[in-house]
Design a protein around this motif. Structure first.
Motif, PDB file in Angstrom:
ATOM      1  N   GLN A 382      28.189  45.247  46.610  1.00 28.01           N
ATOM      2  CA  GLN A 382      28.893  46.386  47.184  1.00 28.01           C
ATOM      3  C   GLN A 382      29.222  46.110  48.649  1.00 28.01           C
ATOM      4  OE1 GLN A 382      27.513  50.777  48.598  1.00 28.01           O
ATOM      5  NE2 GLN A 382      26.984  50.292  46.466  1.00 28.01           N
ATOM      6  N   PHE A 383      28.246  45.605  49.397  1.00 33.62           N
ATOM      7  CA  PHE A 383      28.476  45.293  50.802  1.00 33.62           C
ATOM      8  C   PHE A 383      29.498  44.173  50.966  1.00 33.62           C
ATOM      9  CE2 PHE A 383      27.354  42.408  54.336  1.00 33.62           C
ATOM     10  CZ  PHE A 383      27.785  43.208  55.379  1.00 33.62           C
ATOM     11  N   SER A 384      29.442  43.167  50.106  1.00 26.45           N
ATOM     12  CA  SER A 384      30.362  42.033  50.200  1.00 26.45           C
ATOM     13  C   SER A 384      31.813  42.492  50.128  1.00 26.45           C
ATOM     14  CB  SER A 384      30.074  41.022  49.088  1.00 26.45           C
ATOM     15  OG  SER A 384      30.962  39.924  49.166  1.00 26.45           O
ATOM     16  N   GLN A 385      32.084  43.420  49.216  1.00 28.11           N
ATOM     17  CA  GLN A 385      33.455  43.921  49.069  1.00 28.11           C
ATOM     18  C   GLN A 385      33.903  44.661  50.331  1.00 28.11           C
ATOM     19  OE1 GLN A 385      33.266  46.326  45.533  1.00 28.11           O
ATOM     20  NE2 GLN A 385      33.215  44.556  44.154  1.00 28.11           N
ATOM     21  N   LYS A 386      33.014  45.475  50.890  1.00 26.08           N
ATOM     22  CA  LYS A 386      33.371  46.229  52.097  1.00 26.08           C
ATOM     23  C   LYS A 386      33.518  45.308  53.313  1.00 26.08           C
ATOM     24  CE  LYS A 386      31.180  50.527  50.548  1.00 26.08           C
ATOM     25  NZ  LYS A 386      30.126  51.549  50.817  1.00 26.08           N
ATOM     26  N   PHE A 387      32.648  44.300  53.391  1.00 25.47           N
ATOM     27  CA  PHE A 387      32.741  43.382  54.522  1.00 25.47           C
ATOM     28  C   PHE A 387      34.001  42.535  54.441  1.00 25.47           C
ATOM     29  CE2 PHE A 387      31.934  39.256  56.530  1.00 25.47           C
ATOM     30  CZ  PHE A 387      31.654  39.680  57.828  1.00 25.47           C
ATOM     31  N   ASP A 388      34.400  42.168  53.238  1.00 30.58           N
ATOM     32  CA  ASP A 388      35.632  41.389  53.067  1.00 30.58           C
ATOM     33  C   ASP A 388      36.815  42.132  53.671  1.00 30.58           C
ATOM     34  OD1 ASP A 388      37.431  39.420  52.180  1.00 30.58           O
ATOM     35  OD2 ASP A 388      37.717  40.426  50.254  1.00 30.58           O
ATOM     36  N   SER A 389      36.895  43.435  53.418  1.00 27.37           N
ATOM     37  CA  SER A 389      37.981  44.247  53.971  1.00 27.37           C
ATOM     38  C   SER A 389      37.912  44.281  55.498  1.00 27.37           C
ATOM     39  CB  SER A 389      37.907  45.662  53.401  1.00 27.37           C
ATOM     40  OG  SER A 389      38.890  46.492  53.960  1.00 27.37           O
ATOM     41  N   LEU A 390      36.685  44.463  56.038  1.00 31.35           N
ATOM     42  CA  LEU A 390      36.505  44.489  57.489  1.00 31.35           C
ATOM     43  C   LEU A 390      36.881  43.146  58.103  1.00 31.35           C
ATOM     44  CD1 LEU A 390      35.289  45.816  60.112  1.00 31.35           C
ATOM     45  CD2 LEU A 390      33.129  44.716  59.447  1.00 31.35           C
ATOM     46  N   TYR A 391      36.453  42.076  57.499  1.00 36.46           N
ATOM     47  CA  TYR A 391      36.697  40.729  58.021  1.00 36.46           C
ATOM     48  C   TYR A 391      38.199  40.459  58.115  1.00 36.46           C
ATOM     49  CZ  TYR A 391      36.054  35.656  58.584  1.00 36.46           C
ATOM     50  OH  TYR A 391      36.074  34.353  59.059  1.00 36.46           O
ATOM     51  N   ARG A 392      38.913  40.769  57.046  1.00 41.63           N
ATOM     52  CA  ARG A 392      40.358  40.527  57.030  1.00 41.63           C
ATOM     53  C   ARG A 392      41.069  41.369  58.100  1.00 41.63           C
ATOM     54  NH1 ARG A 392      42.192  38.086  52.216  1.00 41.63           N
ATOM     55  NH2 ARG A 392      40.536  37.754  50.674  1.00 41.63           N
ATOM     56  N   THR A 393      40.632  42.611  58.232  1.00 39.38           N
ATOM     57  CA  THR A 393      41.247  43.485  59.241  1.00 39.38           C
ATOM     58  C   THR A 393      40.960  42.974  60.648  1.00 39.38           C
ATOM     59  OG1 THR A 393      41.032  45.405  57.782  1.00 39.38           O
ATOM     60  CG2 THR A 393      41.340  45.844  60.129  1.00 39.38           C
ATOM     61  N   ASP A 394      39.729  42.551  60.915  1.00 41.89           N
ATOM     62  CA  ASP A 394      39.362  42.044  62.237  1.00 41.89           C
ATOM     63  C   ASP A 394      40.176  40.809  62.619  1.00 41.89           C
ATOM     64  OD1 ASP A 394      37.547  44.036  62.646  1.00 41.89           O
ATOM     65  OD2 ASP A 394      35.752  42.807  62.351  1.00 41.89           O
ATOM     66  N   ILE A 395      40.370  39.914  61.673  1.00 44.40           N
ATOM     67  CA  ILE A 395      41.134  38.697  61.951  1.00 44.40           C
ATOM     68  C   ILE A 395      42.613  39.033  62.168  1.00 44.40           C
ATOM     69  CG2 ILE A 395      41.828  36.444  61.067  1.00 44.40           C
ATOM     70  CD1 ILE A 395      38.848  36.671  61.788  1.00 44.40           C
ATOM     71  N   LYS A 396      43.114  39.929  61.329  1.00 41.60           N
ATOM     72  CA  LYS A 396      44.533  40.294  61.409  1.00 41.60           C
ATOM     73  C   LYS A 396      44.874  41.000  62.717  1.00 41.60           C
ATOM     74  CE  LYS A 396      48.120  42.721  58.767  1.00 41.60           C
ATOM     75  NZ  LYS A 396      48.418  43.516  57.537  1.00 41.60           N
TER      76      LYS A 396
END
Length: 518
Positions: A382-396
Motif C-alpha cells: 500500500q505504501f509503495s503505491q503511494k510513494f511511487d506517486s509522490l516520487y514521480r510528482t517530486d521529480i516532475k
C-alpha cells in the motif's frame, strides 16, 4: 485408509495451507532481510551462513520470480519433505502409527510448520538437513546394518551435518549429540574409518564460514558473542521466561505438554523405544535446549533457536502416543486438540494481519502503530503505491533531483523498503549507519551506485519503529523537509510512513555506508 496414505494426505493439505499463507501475507522483517542475501551471493554473511540465500535463489529461479510465494517456496517444500521423513523415522523406531503421530506433531508445530515451514529463514534449510541427519543417524545406529551401507550412510551424514551448519551454526550440535552417543554407548564406531571421513567432509563443507570470517575480522563471531556472551552481564529472568514460554508456544502448547509427559515416561523407563535410539535422541535434543536455557538467564534469546532440538523429543512423543493407543483408529484427543489449535491460531493470525478491524498499538501520530506486530507483514505494498506517486510528482516538479535514492539507517525497515519500494520502482537503495545497525547492507552497498555530492535522497521510517535520521546522517546533507503517508487497514489509520526529503548531499559517507562505532 492406511497410515501411509493419511500422511500423504496430511502433507498435501498442510502444503496447501502454507501456500495460502505465503500468498496472502507480505514478508516479515527477518524474511525480507534474508531476501537481500540472495541479491549478492557470499560464502558467509554478517549474521548467518549462506544456505538460506541459495534456497531463495533456487525456488525463485535465480530471483526471476520475486513474489512472496516464490521467495517462500523453499521452506514449503522443505516442510513437506520433513513431514515425510519424520513419518519414516517414527515408523522405524516404533510402528506406522508412531510415524503418523510424528507427522501430525510436526504439522501442528508452529515452529516446524510456519516459522521454518512457511517463512524464509535460515531455520528453513537448517531444519531440512537436521531431520535428514537424524534420519541417517537412526539408520546408522539400527541393528543388522551391513558395514558397506553403514560406511556410505556415515559419509552422507557428514554432508548433511555440514549443510545444516551452512544453514545455521546450531547444526554443530548434531555432531555434539552424535559424538557423545558414540563415546558413551557405541565406541565400536570409533574404529570405523568412515566416521573420520564423515567429520572431514563436514569440515570441508563449512570451511567457507571460517575463510569469510578470517577475511572480515571475524565479524560474525564478535556480533554473536555480544548477543550470547556471559561475562559482565546480569541475570535476566524475563529473558529466561521468554525462552521457556516462547518454546512452549512455538512447539504448540498442547504438543509441549505431550513432550513433557513423554520425557517423564522416559525417566520412568516406560517408553517403548530401543535404548539405542532413546539415548541418541535425548543427546541430540537436550544439550541444545539446555545451553539456550542457560544462555537466556543472561541474554535475550529467541525461542526458535532451540526449534530443531525438539524434533527428537517429538519423535519420542510419537512413540509414546503410539504405545498408549495401540489399535486405536482415531487420532488421540490431545493430538487432535493440537491440530485444531494450530489451525485456529494460524487462520486467526492471517485474518488479523490482513483484515483486523481494530486499531491496536500506540495511537498518537508520532508512534502510531507501535506495539502492533501485525504491521510487520502488511501495508508495505500500500505504501509503495503511494510513494511511487509522490516520487514521480517530486521529480516532475523539481522538488527532488532525478534518480534520488531511498535510504534507511537500520536493517529493518531497510530491507522492507528495499523489497517493496526501491526494487519494484527501480530506485537505488542504501542503508547507512553503524555496522551493527545495517548488517549485510555494508557489503550490499558496495554493489550499488553510491551517493555523489549534490544528490538528493529520501529517508523513510515507519512510525512503529525507530525515528528521524540521526545527526550523524543529517550533517551530510544541506537541508531537510518531511511529510507522512498514512497506512490504513479496513479504513482505520494504523501507521504513518514518515518521509524526509534530504537535499544536497555534502559528501563524507563511506562507500559501504558504515559509520564509525565511536
Amino acid at each position: 485408509m492406511s497410515f501411509r496414505k493419511k500422511v500423504l494426505l496430511l502433507i498435501l493439505l498442510s502444503t496447501i495451507l502454507r501456500c495460502g499463507i505465503a500468498l496472502v501475507l507480505e514478508l516479515g522483517n527477518d524474511e525480507v532481510y534474508y531476501w537481500t542475501y540472495g541479491l549478492h551471493l557470499e560464502w558467509n554473511y554478517f549474521d548467518h551462513p549462506p544456505m538460506v540465500a541459495l534456497l531463495t535463489r533456487l525456488t525463485s529461479f535465480n530471483l526471476h520470480f520475486r513474489s512472496e510465494f516464490f521467495i517462500r517456496l523453499g521452506p514449503i517444500i522443505c516442510a513437506a519433505i520433513n513431514t515425510w521423513l519424520v513419518y519414516l523415522i517414527g515408523r522405524k523406531i516404533k510402528d506406522e502409527r508412531a510415524g503418523w503421530y510424528a507427522a501430525l506433531l510436526y504439522c501442528s508445530s508452529f515452529y516446524c510448520s510456519i516459522i521454518a515451514g512457511t517463512f524464509i529463514l535460515p531455520d528453513s534449510p537448517q531444519l531440512l538437513f537436521w531431520v535428514l541427519s537424524l534420519f541417517l543417524m537412526t539408520e546408522i545406529t539400527g541393528e543388522n546394518l551391513q558395514d558397506k551401507r553403514k560406511g556410505f550412510l556415515l559419509l552422507l551424514l557428514g554432508v548433511t551435518i555440514g549443510l545444516c551448519i551452512m544453514s545455521k551454526v546450531h547444526g554443530i550440535f548434531l555432531w555434539v549429540g552424535f559424538g557423545a552417543y558414540i563415546l558413551f554407548f557405541q565406541r565400536k564406531l570409533l574404529s570405523n574409518p568412515y566416521l573420520y571421513g564423515s567429520v572431514l567432509l563436514t569440515i570441508m563443507i563449512i570451511s567457507p564460514i571460517f575463510i569469510w570470517n578470517w577475511k572480515n575480522d571475524f565479524i560474525t563471531w564478535s556480533f554473536h558473542n555480544d548477543r550470547v556472551g556471559f561475562f559482565g552481564k546480569r541475570l535476566d529472568i524475563d529473558s529466561f521466561l521468554q525462552q521457556v514460554f516462547g518454546s512452549a508456544f512455538y512447539n504448540n502448547p498442547v504438543n509441549f505438554v505431550l513432550y513433557v509427559i513423554a520425557l517423564i515416561s522416559v525417566c520412568r523407563k516406560k517408553l517403548p523405544v530401543s535404548s539405542n535410539w532413546l539415548r541418541l535422541y535425548l543427546l541430540l535434543g537436550l544439550p541444545l535446549i539446555g545451553v539456550l536455557l542457560v544462555m537466556s538467564v543472561f541474554n535475550e534469546t529467541l525461542p526458535h533457536w532451540s526449534g530443531p532440538a525438539y524434533i527428537s523429543i517429538l519423535l519420542l512423543t510419537a512413540a509414546y502416543l503410539s504405545g498408549k493407543n495401540e489399535g486405536a483408529a482415531k487420532i488421540p484427543r490431545p493430538l487432535l486438540s493440537a491440530v485444531i489449535l494450530f489451525f485456529v491460531i494460524a487462520a486467526g493470525g492471517v485474518i488479523a494481519i490482513s483484515w483486523l478491524p481494530v486499531q491496536i498499538g500506540k495511537k498518537d501520530d508520532k508512534d502510531l502503530g507501535k506495539g502492533d506486530i501485525t504491521l510487520d507483514m502488511s501495508g508495505w505494498k500500500q505504501f509503495s503505491q503511494k510513494f511511487d506517486s509522490l516520487y514521480r510528482t517530486d521529480i516532475k516538479t523539481g522538488m527532488m533531483k532525478p534518480n534520488s535514492p531511498v535510504i534507511a539507517d537500520y536493517w529493518f525497515p531497510a530491507a522492507h523498503l528495499d523489497y517493496y519500494v526501491a526494487a519494484p520502482l527501480g530506485i537505488n537503495f542504501m542503508a547507512i549507519g553503524k555496522l551493527r545497525d545495517i548488517h549485510h547492507y555494508a557489503w550490499l552497498n558496495k554493489e550499488r551506485p553510491g551517493l555523489v555530492p549534490g544528490n538528493d535522497a529520501y529517508f523513510i521510517y515507519p512510525s512503529n519503529y525507530y525515528g528521524p535520521p540521526r545527526e550523524e546522517l543529517r550533517k551530510h546533507f544541506d537541508h531537510l523537509d518531511s511529510l507522512a503517508i498514512l497506512q490504513t487497514r479496513v479504513n482505520l489509520p494504523v501507521r504513518n510512513f514518515v518521509i524526509y526529503r534530504m537535499h544536497g548531499y555534502l559528501g563524507g559517507i563511506r562507500r559501504d555506508g558504515v559509520f564509525s562505532e565511536k
